[in-house]
Enzyme design. Sequence first.
Site, PDB file in Angstrom:
ATOM      1  N   SER A 146      41.341  46.959  41.138  1.00  0.00           N
ATOM      2  CA  SER A 146      40.516  46.123  40.208  1.00  0.00           C
ATOM      3  C   SER A 146      38.992  46.560  40.256  1.00  0.00           C
ATOM      4  CB  SER A 146      40.080  45.482  42.422  1.00  0.00           C
ATOM      5  OG  SER A 146      38.793  44.549  41.992  1.00  0.00           O
ATOM      6  N   TYR A 159      38.077  44.124  51.315  1.00  0.00           N
ATOM      7  CA  TYR A 159      38.979  44.669  49.412  1.00  0.00           C
ATOM      8  C   TYR A 159      38.406  45.617  48.549  1.00  0.00           C
ATOM      9  CZ  TYR A 159      40.780  42.674  45.105  1.00  0.00           C
ATOM     10  OH  TYR A 159      41.340  42.136  44.113  1.00  0.00           O
TER      11      TYR A 159
HETATM   12  C1  GCO Z   1      36.288  37.808  44.147  1.00  0.00           C
HETATM   13  C2  GCO Z   1      37.744  38.507  43.294  1.00  0.00           C
HETATM   14  C3  GCO Z   1      37.926  39.540  42.980  1.00  0.00           C
HETATM   15  C4  GCO Z   1      38.918  39.522  41.662  1.00  0.00           C
HETATM   16  C5  GCO Z   1      39.101  40.847  41.378  1.00  0.00           C
HETATM   17  C6  GCO Z   1      38.429  41.811  40.332  1.00  0.00           C
HETATM   18  O1  GCO Z   1      36.341  37.635  45.196  1.00  0.00           O
HETATM   19  O2  GCO Z   1      35.184  38.109  43.338  1.00  0.00           O
HETATM   20  O3  GCO Z   1      38.345  37.793  44.425  1.00  0.00           O
HETATM   21  O4  GCO Z   1      37.773  40.651  44.194  1.00  0.00           O
HETATM   22  O5  GCO Z   1      40.053  38.795  42.753  1.00  0.00           O
HETATM   23  O6  GCO Z   1      39.885  41.754  41.878  1.00  0.00           O
HETATM   24  O7  GCO Z   1      39.440  42.556  39.830  1.00  0.00           O
END
Ligand code: GCO
Length: 255
Positions: A146, A159
């Site tokens: 990501s 995440y």
């Molecule tokens: C957020 C998004 C991001 C994108 C992606 C970007 O909440 O900022 O979900 O995490 O999904 O991962 O690369």
Amino acid sequence: MSKTLFDLTGRTALVTGSSRGLGNAMARGLAEAGAAVILNGSDADRLGAAASALRGDGHTVLESRFDVTDEAAVAAAFEALDRQGVEVDILVNNAGIQLRKPMVDLSTEEWRRVIEINLTSAFVIGREAARRMIPRGRGKIVNIGSLMSDLARATIAPYTVAKGGIKMLTRAMTAEWAESGIQANAIGPGYMTTDMNRALMDNPTFDAWVKGRTPSRRWGRPDELVGTVVFLASPASDYVNGQIIYVDGGMLAVL
Ligand code: GCO
């Protein structure tokens, strides 16, 4: 240039979390490049519908329903493929969830769940695949990172940490498995139009921020990952290892 450089004919690709979203788009792209694809998901109906759609377009599709956080289910899924004589030549570790909440409000269980799904599963499934790829002397592993593999954004700490870990797990896989003919790389998608991002897309302020912050001035489409995943799954990348390729409209390249 050899026509076989990007040809996946005769290869089988397992894509986790491929009933929908980025995983489904990548599975379709790999199939269109000639691969037989194994779709994975935990919801039987959604998995079946996704498989039917790809079969309807003439592709060779298997379904492997397992929860990526259930280690026993992962092992059983690979053993079932072994019994069917199905070899996973290409593994795309795509499964992941998002949880948007300030850290001070986050429970340790919520933290663990995101890390488990987004990072630990890639290790567990990668280990099962590598145990079979190493004796064959070849294999392709593509981990889905990501923008958060490199940069943090407030309210998505687990995440972010998991995706940072995906970048380093990719390098750890390279350190141990490259000599066995396995190429492990990662893709870092930017802001893509997926269900996971629906709330962001529908928020005018966030939508405007993405378009202003991205040099391409737009969100990315899931199918825009296909070229990169086919490249990393094909002979074209046989000397590429431990890399992360950002498909982000240039967002990480500029302030
Ligand atoms: C957020 C998004 C991001 C994108 C992606 C970007 O909440 O900022 O979900 O995490 O999904 O991962 O690369």
